[in-house]
Design a protein around this motif. Structure first.
Motif, short mmCIF file in Angstrom:
data_model
loop_
_atom_site.label_atom_id
_atom_site.label_comp_id
_atom_site.label_asym_id
_atom_site.label_seq_id
_atom_site.Cartn_x
_atom_site.Cartn_y
_atom_site.Cartn_z
N GLY A 19 48.30 76.86 89.70
CA GLY A 19 47.51 76.05 88.79
C GLY A 19 47.07 76.74 87.52
N SER A 20 47.53 77.97 87.29
CA SER A 20 47.00 78.73 86.15
C SER A 20 47.77 78.50 84.86
N GLY A 21 48.95 77.86 84.91
CA GLY A 21 49.69 77.69 83.66
C GLY A 21 50.75 76.62 83.77
N ALA A 25 48.60 73.85 85.27
CA ALA A 25 47.36 73.73 84.51
C ALA A 25 47.14 72.31 84.02
N VAL A 28 45.90 70.32 86.94
CA VAL A 28 44.49 70.62 87.17
C VAL A 28 43.61 69.80 86.22
N GLN A 29 43.93 69.84 84.94
CA GLN A 29 43.10 69.14 83.94
C GLN A 29 43.14 67.63 84.14
N VAL A 40 41.86 76.03 91.55
CA VAL A 40 42.93 76.48 90.67
C VAL A 40 43.53 77.74 91.29
N TYR A 42 46.14 80.80 91.91
CA TYR A 42 47.00 81.68 91.12
C TYR A 42 47.51 82.78 92.03
N LYS A 48 44.17 83.82 83.31
CA LYS A 48 44.46 82.45 82.90
C LYS A 48 43.74 81.45 83.81
N ALA A 49 43.75 81.73 85.12
CA ALA A 49 43.08 80.83 86.06
C ALA A 49 41.58 80.80 85.80
N LEU A 52 40.75 78.88 82.64
CA LEU A 52 40.85 77.43 82.85
C LEU A 52 39.62 76.91 83.59
N THR A 194 57.71 73.94 78.94
CA THR A 194 56.82 74.96 79.49
C THR A 194 57.40 76.33 79.17
#
Length: 250
Positions: A19-21, A25, A28-29, A40, A42, A48-49, A52, A194
């Motif tokens: 879920g970190s990128g 991500a 998640v949002q 989240v 990772y 990054k996690a 976020l 991505t």
């Protein structure tokens, strides 16, 4: 915020692996926007996690960062423990975590193949196994494949072998969850903008892939997240299916 304007799925809890990128991500949002509290997850991208999570909580959402090797059942069991302790339970599990190494079948490094199988197949098994016994009634398990299982692009053989396994596992899981009111589906993205997808591709290749779908563009992480939100929430009659989110490419 009045009760009539509360997010549709306030009170529900989701775990998003990877879920970190990228797509993770965006998922998640999107789930946070629907009112979910989100774990989240990772493996190697802690900053990054955490960034976020900070962004979500600063905006009034609810999220925590959790870490673990998806192929390690004890580590991922601890992730479920963390979410249950923080939020009271888990309703939705989204398996976006995955790795991809491209190579012709004739020359693929078998160690790379083993690594992909460990994360993409065993990891999906481990997380799905935990989800099957620990998520609440009314929940959803959402695994990830790829449209390349249909388009059969060269150099994707090892990766597609792992994702074909995911597509085979998921409808069986859906049937094994009979009576628990838990759905299990797979999302199969097409070419999506991505870092993982763009890495190593020249502009000509990217433009060619963008022109291939009838909608004549690359997908965005947000496009894929919409499909996940549909399966996580309102799509209670969609079960044991592969949803191809690819702009009509295949």
């Amino acid at each position: 915020m009045t009760a009539s304007h509360a997010p549709a799925y306030a009170g529900r809890v989701a775990l998003v692996t990877g879920g970190s990128g990228g797509i993770g991500a965006a998922v998640v949002q999107r789930l946070v926007a629907d009112g979910y509290s989100v774990g989240v997850h990772y493996a190697g991208h802690r900053p990054k996690a955490e960034a976020l999570v900070e962004s979500i909580t600063a905006s009034g959402g609810s999220a925590i960062a959790v870490s673990g090797d998806v192929a390690d059942e004890e580590a991922m069991g601890a992730v479920f423990d963390q979410l249950e302790e923080a939020f009271g339970g888990v309703d939705v599990v989204v398996n976006t975590a995955g790795i991809m190494t491209l190579s012709p079948i004739a020359t693929i490094d078998l160690d790379d193949l083993d690594r992909m199988y460990r994360t993409n197949v065993r990891g999906t098994f481990v997380v799905s196994q935990l989800a099957a016994t620990r998520i609440r009634s009314g929940g959803a398990i959402i695994n990830f494949s790829t449209t390349v299982t249909r388009t059969s692009f060269p150099t994707y053989g090892g990766y597609v072998a792992t994702k074909g396994a995911v597509e085979a596992i998921t409808p069986i899981l859906a049937r094994e969850l009979r009576g628990q009111d838990i759905t299990a589906n797979t999302v199969a993205p097409g070419p999506t903008s991505t870092p993982l997808f763009l890495d190593g591709k020249d502009e000509e290749t990217i433009n060619r892939l963008a022109a291939a779908p009838p909608l004549e563009r690359l997908g965005t992480p947000e496009d894929i997240a919409e499909s996940v939100a549909f399966l996580a929430g309102p799509a209670r009659w969609v079960n044991g299916q592969v949803l191809f989110a690819n702009g009509g490419l295949a």
